[in-house]
Scaffold this active site. Structure first.
Site, mmCIF file in Angstrom:
data_model
loop_
_atom_site.group_PDB
_atom_site.id
_atom_site.type_symbol
_atom_site.label_atom_id
_atom_site.label_comp_id
_atom_site.label_asym_id
_atom_site.label_seq_id
_atom_site.Cartn_x
_atom_site.Cartn_y
_atom_site.Cartn_z
ATOM 1 N N ASP A 124 26.128 -48.272 12.900
ATOM 2 C CA ASP A 124 24.851 -48.408 12.312
ATOM 3 C C ASP A 124 24.532 -49.241 10.956
ATOM 4 O O ASP A 124 23.808 -50.110 10.848
ATOM 5 C CB ASP A 124 24.010 -47.012 12.331
ATOM 6 C CG ASP A 124 24.106 -46.456 13.406
ATOM 7 O OD1 ASP A 124 24.035 -46.823 14.614
ATOM 8 O OD2 ASP A 124 24.187 -45.100 13.525
ATOM 9 N N GLU A 168 21.932 -38.375 16.486
ATOM 10 C CA GLU A 168 21.067 -38.950 17.527
ATOM 11 C C GLU A 168 19.586 -38.651 17.391
ATOM 12 O O GLU A 168 18.863 -39.367 17.749
ATOM 13 C CB GLU A 168 21.384 -38.793 18.926
ATOM 14 C CG GLU A 168 23.097 -39.357 18.951
ATOM 15 C CD GLU A 168 23.323 -40.802 18.756
ATOM 16 O OE1 GLU A 168 22.128 -41.390 19.018
ATOM 17 O OE2 GLU A 168 24.208 -41.078 18.259
#
Length: 673
Positions: free
Chosen positions: A502, A427
């Site tokens: 992603d 993150e």
């Protein structure tokens, strides 16, 4: 099953009455009781003249005797004994010894019993059929009314929704207000020769308020309003859908002026001739009848059709032409001002704390539909009630937005420190790359707390609503999406499965850039692929390829080039600011969630990259005074590494420390060869 419904009908009472009569006929007048004896004894008593009267029951092969002493006896016989007993009785009668005579009885059922047993199977079958039809049709008065419309007439007693309850769809409201004015004051339009549209099609994404707009028209119009779903027309019986369409329009014309609202019209209005079902397809017959009713020879004014759908692209062209649906109104996701209005509508009557700012909530929710915003307010109210508080505060609203976007927080999921560290770097990679790129949205929140299906997430929010996206913005978005995977490779020298979503998003964006948006210098401004196939095949299974294998290979190469360029860009940023990444991860491990202000404070040393317009990525070289580092390919050969955050920022192993780690260093600006 509703038992009371069947007891109200006469059919069951007739059946019960017949059964009662049969029982009474069987049970009435049972006669004297008989002593069962052996057949040989009966023969002896007959031959001895001790029998006063007798009855031979042929069907049951039974003989009943009344003796001269008053006793009653019965016995059974088999085979030809019946004929022998009858001859013995006849002999005694001839001799005058059988004073009461004898009788041979062949029992037969009464006419009523025969009729009852003949009709009983038919009655049972009819009852079963009626039961099935009640279940299919909704019971009660719906039995056998297959062709009747299922439309609901909105009455005055129905809770009203007005235009004041609708926000964020000003253009659609304007169109529908005109229809309301025409119904209430038709002379105003007729005086100048204007004709009101026969049909209005509301289309847009799910949750944008199409059905709410229709309810508002029903509340404002003051005329009969018939509401029905597209799926209510089609049943398993042939011709039912067309019959229901006729019945619906007959009711509406009889009560004109009136409004018909068909929700999810794509269920019945899909493109005809899709290749399956033929001309006798029930859905197509229903659509044909709908087309005739909307604009056929027998047309009567005063009936306006409003329809809603999420898929206008699959509707039949004959349905969309002027004269049927004259107006097609887009009900899209609301903009910033629209979201503010929707939040105010759903906030009525709810107690808010003084710190609540609906404008901030509106800015935090770009892309939310009206249904999403209503859910945000409702979730905040539920969370407040769950905590036994009286006022809805800003913190609760922020939590409700996170719940709507990513799901509830999963506090029961326990992860090891190693996994938490991997998630934190993942993150952190997203956040750092997004902050460093000039065309990315600002970072709003970073967390490593599991929520929904995500183990952690980085939230970026745009400063304003956008309706167009440039190529540089899309390349920056690709780099941001790959920032998490790149951080894993940089720090741990090994990727994980956490970047699956992603990579899926990045691949989809890169492929659209090449095949749909014409953003490939090599292939030019062309669209590759003829779109979608037949409607009946779902429009996702029938893709046709209108390009050669060489072009397909070139498309794959261009997609890979975009992905690799974004990967290299993320790599360069994370290598350059590895110390900032470590500091961000250390704070995440301690606090688990970082707000916008906390993230900006950590990212203070990071300088945004200049705006560039390149097909191949930024290609920005690191400062010349920085020690050489490994490329991504060289680093992958080192294998997985452990990271110790207790040694201070920038002290992790591998390329992040600025050391070649025993391998020959190279310029990272060259990327992966």
């Amino acid at each position: 099953m509703d038992v009371k419904r069947y007891f109200r009908g006469p059919l069951l009472w007739i059946l019960l009455l017949g059964l009662l009569v049969a029982l009474l006929m069987w049970g009435i007048n049972p006669g004297p009781s008989y002593e069962k004896v052996d057949t040989s004894k009966v023969v002896q008593e007959i031959n001895a003249g001790q029998v006063k009267s007798a009855k031979i029951i042929d069907k049951d092969q039974r003989i009943e005797l009344t003796l001269t002493n008053g006793d009653h006896q019965q016995a059974s016989w088999v085979g030809g004994q019946g004929h022998q007993l009858q001859q013995a009785l006849q002999k005694q009668a001839d001799e005058g010894n059988l004073s009461g005579g004898y009788d041979v009885e062949v029992p037969q059922q009464s006419f009523l019993m025969n009729l009852l047993f003949s009709l009983l199977p038919i009655i049972i079958i009819v009852l079963i059929f009626l039961f099935i039809m009640n279940q299919m049709q909704g019971g009660g008065s719906r039995v056998m009314n297959f062709g009747k419309s299922k439309a609901k007439l909105i009455t005055k007693d129905t809770p009203k929704t007005t235009f004041a309850d609708v926000a964020g769809a000003d253009e659609a409201l304007e169109e529908l207000e005109e229809i309301k004015d025409f119904l209430q004051n038709p002379a105003k339009f007729q005086s100048i020769g204007a004709k009101i549209p026969k049909g209005v099609l509301l289309y847009g994404p799910p949750g944008t308020g199409k059905t709410l707009l229709a309810r508002a028209v029903a509340g404002e119009a003051g005329v009969p309003f018939y509401s029905i779903s597209g799926s209510d027309f089609v049943e398993m019986f042939v011709g039912v859908g067309a019959s229901r369409v006729r019945d619906l329009f007959e009711q509406a014309k009889a009560n004109a002026p009136s409004i018909i609202f068909i929700d999810e019209i794509d269920a019945v209005g899909r493109h005809r001739g899709a290749g399956l079902g033929g001309g006798h397809d029930e859905r197509e017959q229903t659509l044909n009848q709908l087309l005739v009713e909307m604009d056929g020879f027998d047309v009567k004014g005063g009936v306006i059709l409003i329809a809603a759908t999420n898929r206008p692209d699959i509707l039949d062209p004959a349905l969309l032409r002027p004269g049927r649906f004259d107006r097609q109104v887009t009900v899209d996701r609301p903009d910033l001002e629209g979201r503010k209005g929707i939040l105010k509508v759903h906030s009525r009557g709810k107690p808010f704390a003084p710190d609540v700012d609906l404008d901030t909530i509106a800015r935090r929710t770009p892309g939310f539909t009206g249904a999403d915003l209503a859910n945000v307010i409702n979730e905040a109210a539920l969370l407040t009630a769950r905590a036994d508080r009286k006022l809805i505060d800003m913190e609760t609203l922020e939590e409700s937005i996170d719940r709507v976007m990513a799901g509830p927080e999963r506090k029961t999921r326990v992860m090891s420190e190693k996994e938490k560290k991997i998630i934190a770097y993942h993150e952190g990679g997203h956040a750092l790359v997004a902050h460093a790129l000039p065309n990315s949205d600002p970072v709003h929140k970073v967390t490593i707390l599991p929520r929904g299906r995500a183990l952690g997430y980085t939230m970026t929010l745009p400063m304003e609503d956008k309706f167009l996206t440039t190529r540089s913005e899309m390349t920056d978005q690709l780099a941001m999406l790959l920032g998490g995977r790149t951080a894993e490779e940089l720090v741990f020298h090994e990727p994980t499965t956490g970047a699956a979503n992603d990579i899926e998003k990045a691949s989809a964006i890169a492929r659209k850039m090449v095949t749909e948006y014409g953003m490939s210098e090599r292939l030019g401004a062309r669209k590759f692929g003829s779109g979608q196939g037949e409607v009946f095949l779902g429009r996702d299974m029938g893709h046709e390829r209108d390009y050669s294998e060489d072009i397909a290979s070139a498309i794959d190469d261009e997609v890979r080039r975009y992905i690799e360029a974004a990967h290299d860009t993320a790599w360069e940023i994370l290598v350059e600011y590895r110390d900032v990444l470590d500091e961000l991860v250390a704070n995440l491990m301690e606090k688990e969630t970082l707000t916008k202000d906390q993230v900006l404070e950590i990212f203070a040393p990071v300088q945004k990259r200049p705006h560039q317009n390149s097909y191949t990525g930024y290609g920005k070289r690191l400062p010349s005074d920085r020690p050489p580092i490994l490329t991504r390919k060289e680093l992958a050969l080192l294998g997985p590494q452990e990271v110790d955050l207790t040694k201070g920022n920038g002290q992790g192993s591998g390329a992040g420390s600025g050391s070649g780690a025993g391998s020959e260093a190279s310029d990272p600006a060259k990327g992966e060869s």
